[in-house]
Design an enzyme around this catalytic site. Structure first.
Site, short mmCIF file in Angstrom:
data_model
loop_
_atom_site.label_atom_id
_atom_site.label_comp_id
_atom_site.label_asym_id
_atom_site.label_seq_id
_atom_site.Cartn_x
_atom_site.Cartn_y
_atom_site.Cartn_z
N ASP A 344 30.87 67.21 10.16
CA ASP A 344 31.89 67.06 11.20
C ASP A 344 31.79 68.23 12.14
OD1 ASP A 344 33.03 64.97 9.92
OD2 ASP A 344 34.51 66.18 8.85
N ASN A 705 7.95 79.68 -27.26
CA ASN A 705 7.80 78.75 -28.39
C ASN A 705 6.34 78.37 -28.57
OD1 ASN A 705 10.52 78.86 -28.51
ND2 ASN A 705 10.89 76.72 -28.03
P1 ATP Z 1 35.44 65.55 13.82
O1 ATP Z 1 35.07 64.15 13.48
O2 ATP Z 1 34.29 66.41 14.09
O3 ATP Z 1 36.42 66.17 12.87
P2 ATP Z 1 37.52 65.04 15.70
O4 ATP Z 1 38.57 65.83 15.02
O5 ATP Z 1 37.49 65.12 17.19
O6 ATP Z 1 36.11 65.45 15.27
P3 ATP Z 1 38.95 62.71 15.03
O7 ATP Z 1 39.96 63.48 14.31
O8 ATP Z 1 38.45 61.43 14.51
O9 ATP Z 1 37.65 63.54 15.27
O10 ATP Z 1 39.51 62.50 16.51
C1 ATP Z 1 38.89 61.64 17.39
C2 ATP Z 1 39.55 61.75 18.74
O11 ATP Z 1 40.90 61.32 18.64
C3 ATP Z 1 39.62 63.16 19.27
O12 ATP Z 1 38.48 63.50 20.00
C4 ATP Z 1 40.84 63.10 20.17
O13 ATP Z 1 40.48 62.59 21.43
C5 ATP Z 1 41.72 62.10 19.46
N1 ATP Z 1 42.71 62.80 18.65
C6 ATP Z 1 42.48 63.68 17.65
N2 ATP Z 1 43.62 64.11 17.11
C7 ATP Z 1 44.61 63.51 17.78
C8 ATP Z 1 46.03 63.53 17.69
N3 ATP Z 1 46.65 64.27 16.80
N4 ATP Z 1 46.72 62.77 18.52
C9 ATP Z 1 46.10 62.00 19.43
N5 ATP Z 1 44.79 61.93 19.55
C10 ATP Z 1 44.03 62.67 18.76
#
Ligand code: ATP
Length: 910
Positions: A344, A705
């Site tokens: 990730d 051994n």
């Molecule tokens: P990784 O997969 O490397 O951990 P990441 O954290 O960006 O990356 P996800 O957590 O799947 O991956 O998030 C995907 C996308 O969703 C993010 O790029 C962001 O645009 C959106 N996102 C992440 N967190 C939130 C949140 N708390 N609220 C709204 N949108 C979010």
């Protein structure tokens, strides 16, 4: 379980009195019975009191093997049993002292084996303790993370997506809560939960939708519940009571066990031959019997799988101190074979310490620290504060508005809002959240609904491509304007892309007013006709150690691959900062493009793509499988619920210990306690070291051994008398196998450990000339010992037997020092880097001198004091062995250097 007035019927979900079961009662009745306020939880005194009454919330742990059971297992070795019987028989026939000495040595060997197994067991138990599940519980009004085994009946547990349910709970509050109960009910579809009483007291487990059971997991939403049963009183506890969790052997242990069995048969045949040859030469039958059996006991490598278990367990414990927690012992031995690490981005390669970098409302940028210039900017931050699950940190002192706990993306937004003078808590009081559609990684957005003076207002936040297309209007200084012409939509997406290209994480925010709340199952449908409020851009700095870890991967022949849910431009920018792209340019494959690829195209792509962006967790599984089809051995990190299939499928599934979900941890074989990419690389390095050391141990023990076997079997062929007495053979086995062998586990990593290509996962433990070494150097040990014997006999020296005895021991000490490295010469290996080995060797030498020169030992082991010449001859003979090992190293190094010159390849594999 006992019950008390304050905790009625705690052991059973339906109530010990046979009264109405929990699922058929109203929440407040359940709360009253447990004397708990669901909004505050128990206080710590109540919890302590109930813990004393009900004991820990644990299923019956597999009982630690008792010392007696361990000793019995050690003594049950058939060869040992035969030896003991033979010794007792010989005692009866007359040789009482010899028999006693043999028995004493066998006892000491057993005690040594026992202490080793006990250490391994203890190391594994410590690992299990570290891996214990956690639960978030409300105590005294505040959420606390505690080990799940400390939960007591009446505790109020907070659940969120990704949690394993830590006890049986009667749910009292839910928000879109869905659970996977397949482990308990066999039903694979996830179940929607609610908090209402169920009128049917006889409802089956699968129909009790207001209960959450131990062993199931939360796949979506959040909620809270009152603990109504713990440990063995839970539904799972009732099922699991009879299942003692087994600790399966690792593949290497199994292969070694099968191998040592076959080898044992061969050695036994050899021992029979020794016995007959002796008889033919007219040796006393009892002596020959004891000699043959002692030889069998000494030479049969029955302890190999056990010692490998010890090395693995100690290695795993050491890895835990370096923040890599091993859940499956077999992964310790296979880590060294990893050829690809899929990781990730957020939190693993980056610090997950987000901060708001800029904000774009009505196309006007705002930087933190500036005063808010427009109402649009303010509105954007209000949305960011409300569509946000960050909570004030209860332990952070008085000024709670400035410290938040929760998802770093959200805490960064809450921080920015506070800094701009927006009071999130006051806002929440004025516009309370009444409904929500939680964030999930596949939709990449979330929506919260708030009650306002008239009707409701909903805020949506998420990835720009996910939110902006749902918008039909936009907020501007001149009021709400339509998104049309579509250029406005494109502009917004374009702005987002430009921010992402700077390595920023970009989120879009939008809102919509509603007259009435959508029904719970229509919430997602309400994410349409939104008004676009603007963009926020966060920066998450790369971890300082990540770039070096990426470089280590590359020199170790491992391909680092980034798989992220984030924007492709953000992903590329961070990958570039860390050197992940290598010479493969800037290609990035998005989830959407990946979905279009057929199998052949996918295989072609995964062979070189280093960055995947906007990937759904489900697609990680396809990537792992494609890499495996290409012959890769894949380590894959993951933290979310949907990562579990890919983590299970990967050769090494790696879960995050901090930000990760219980579900991901459950599916993984390695848990990173610091969520750090560099820790995966460190674990690979450690895995390679441990495997090298297992090889060193096997090389040492089996060469020794083989040397003992050669000495005894070749002596008659050279017309020499039996060189050693049974007790002497057993003594050599005791002092040489026991301590120095195990000290090899402490050997530090070889200098080239991360400069050589990964080991093929199916490569034999004996590869790279180990067999030849075992037989060849073993033969040499045999020949120098017999040479010493022949010389001493030729000179009519009384101490000839003691000389052979001493030469054999010293030769093994010389050997163990020389094989500390497969390449580096003995004289360039600092002694201080493995003090346990140095200590073990010195101790063995002292013991050997004691055996030669102390009268008691002389009587017991039939030794004679050696004069200076005799001792020097023995030492010199033993040194020949070290010289031969060094010559072998020099030859191999020269060959590798020639090959490297010819082919320009990396260092040799071993
Ligand atoms: P990784 O997969 O490397 O951990 P990441 O954290 O960006 O990356 P996800 O957590 O799947 O991956 O998030 C995907 C996308 O969703 C993010 O790029 C962001 O645009 C959106 N996102 C992440 N967190 C939130 C949140 N708390 N609220 C709204 N949108 C979010």
């Amino acid at each position: 379980m006992s019950s008390s007035p304050s905790t009625p019927a705690a052991g059973t979900p339906s109530g010990a009195t046979g009264a109405t079961p929990w699922h058929a009662r109203e929440c407040h009745e359940v709360a009253r019975e447990y004397a708990v306020d669901p909004a505050r939880g128990l206080d710590s005194e109540q919890a302590a009191q109930r813990a004393r009454e009900h004991g820990p919330n644990a299923l019956q742990a597999a009982p630690r093997r008792s010392v007696l059971a361990l000793a019995a297992a050690q003594l049950a070795d058939p060869m040992v049993v035969i030896l003991v019987i033979a010794a007792i028989a010989s005692a009866i026939l007359g040789d009482k002292l010899d028999a006693l000495v043999i028995l004493a040595i066998v006892l000491m060997t057993t005690a040594l084996g026992l202490s080793q197994t006990w250490r391994a067991d203890r190391a594994l138990a410590q690992l299990q303790q570290l891996a214990a599940a956690q639960a978030t519980v409300l105590r005294g009004g505040h959420p606390h993370a505690i080990p799940a085994h400390e939960l007591v009946p009446g505790d109020v547990v907070l659940l969120e997506a990704g949690n394993q349910v830590p006890a049986d709970l009667r749910l009292v509050e839910v928000a879109q809560l869905m659970a996977d109960e397949s482990a308990l009910t066999g039903e694979s579809a996830t179940v929607a939960k609610h908090a209402e009483a169920i009128a049917a007291p006889a409802a089956t487990l699968g129909d009790r939708h207001n209960m959450a059971y131990l062993g199931t997991s939360v796949t979506q939403g959040h909620g809270r519940g009152i603990v109504v049963a713990t440990g063995t009183g839970t539904e799972l506890g009732k099922l699991a009571r009879h299942l003692a969790p087994a600790r399966p052997d690792t593949p290497l242990q199994k292969r070694l066990a099968a191998f040592s069995w076959r080898l044992s048969v061969a050695i036994l045949l050899l021992c029979v031959a020794v016995f007959w040859l002796g008889l033919l030469r007219g040796e006393p039958p009892v002596l020959m019997l004891l000699t043959a059996i002692s030889l069998g006991v000494a030479a049969i490598p029955e302890a190999l799988p056990a010692v490998v278990a010890i090395i693995l367990a100690l290695g795993a414990r050491k890895m835990a101190t370096r923040k890599a927690l091993v859940r499956k012992l077999s992964s310790v031995e296979t880590l060294g074979s990893v050829t690809v690490i899929c990781t990730d981005k957020t939190g693993t390669l980056t610090q997950n310490r987000m901060r708001l970098e800029r904000l774009l409302a009505d196309a006007r940028p705002w930087l933190p620290g500036e005063a808010l210039a427009t109402p649009c900017q303010r509105q954007l931050l209000v949305a960011a504060a409300l569509c946000n699950d960050a909570r004030p940190d209860p332990d952070a002192g008085t000024d709670i508005s400035t410290t938040w706990i929760g998802d770093p993306t959200e805490t960064a937004l809450a921080d920015a809002a506070s800094a701009a003078g927006i009071d999130k808590l006051a806002l929440e009081a004025r516009l309370p959240r009444v409904q929500e559609q939680p964030f999930d990684a596949a939709r990449k957005r979330m929506t919260t609904f708030h009650r306002q003076a008239a009707g409701y207002i909903a805020f949506t936040k998420g990835a720009p491509e996910s939110v902006i297309p749902c918008c039909t209007s936009r907020q501007t200084a001149d009021g709400t304007l339509p998104m049309a012409p579509r250029a406005a939509l494109h502009d917004a997406l374009h702005d987002a892309q430009a921010l992402a290209a700077q390595g920023l994480r970009v989120l879009a925010l939008a809102m919509r007013e509603h007259d009435a709340l959508p029904a719970p199952d229509a919430v997602a449908g309400a994410e349409s006709s939104l008004t676009f409020l603007g963009l926020v851009a966060l920066f998450d700095p790369p971890r300082p150690e990540a770039a070096a870890a990426v470089r280590d991967c590359v020199t170790a022949g491992i391909m680092p691959v980034m798989i992220t849910g984030d924007h492709p431009e953000t992903a590329l920018a961070i990958a570039r900062m860390l050197g992940i792209l290598g010479e493969h340019g800037g290609e990035v494959l998005t989830g959407a493009a990946l979905a279009q690829l057929d199998r052949a195209a996918l295989l072609a792509a995964v062979a070189h793509v280093r960055v995947y962006a906007r990937v759904d967790p489900e697609q990680k599984l396809r990537i792992v499988e494609a890499l495996q089809d290409l012959g890769h051995f894949v380590a894959m990190t993951g933290d979310g619920i949907n990562d579990a299939p890919a983590l299970k499928r990967a050769d090494i599934g790696v879960a995050m210990g901090r930000q990760g979900t219980d579900i991901a941890r459950e599916a993984a074989s390695l848990v990173l306690l610091d969520d750090n990419f560099a820790t995966v690389v460190a674990a690979v390095r450690e895995g390679r070291r441990i495997y090298d050391n297992i090889r060193k141990f096997v090389r040492y023990a089996m060469t020794g051994n083989s040397g003992e076997l050669w000495v005894i079997t070749l002596a008659p062929l050279f017309l020499l008398p039996i060189p050693l007495l049974p007790a002497q053979i057993l003594w050599i086995n005791l002092v040489t196998d026991g301590l120095p062998g195990l000290a090899l586990a402490a050997e530090p990593a070889e200098a080239d450990v991360m400069r050589r290509p990964p080991r093929h996962p199916r490569e034999s433990l004996f590869a790279h000339g180990m067999w030849q070494h075992i037989l060849g150097i073993g033969l040499l040990i045999g020949l120098v010992s017999l040479g010493v014997q022949a010389w001493a006999l030729g000179q009519d020296r009384d101490g000839w037997q003691t000389m052979v005895f001493t030469t054999l021991t010293l030769a093994q000490m010389a050997h163990v020092m020389a094989i500390r490295s497969e390449h580096v010469p003995l004289w360039r290996l600092p002694l201080a880097t493995n003090l346990p080995l140095l200590g073990a060797v010195l101790l063995t030498l002292c013991l050997q001198l004691a055996v030669i020169y102390l009268p008691v030992f002389q009587a017991l082991l039939h030794t004679r004091p050696l004069d200076a010449l005799e001792l020097a001859v023995s030492v010199g003979a033993a040194a020949i062995v070290a010289v031969a090992v060094e010559a072998g190293k020099a030859r191999r190094n020269a060959r590798a250097a020639r090959a490297a010159q010819a082919g320009g390849t990396a260092a040799p594999a071993h």
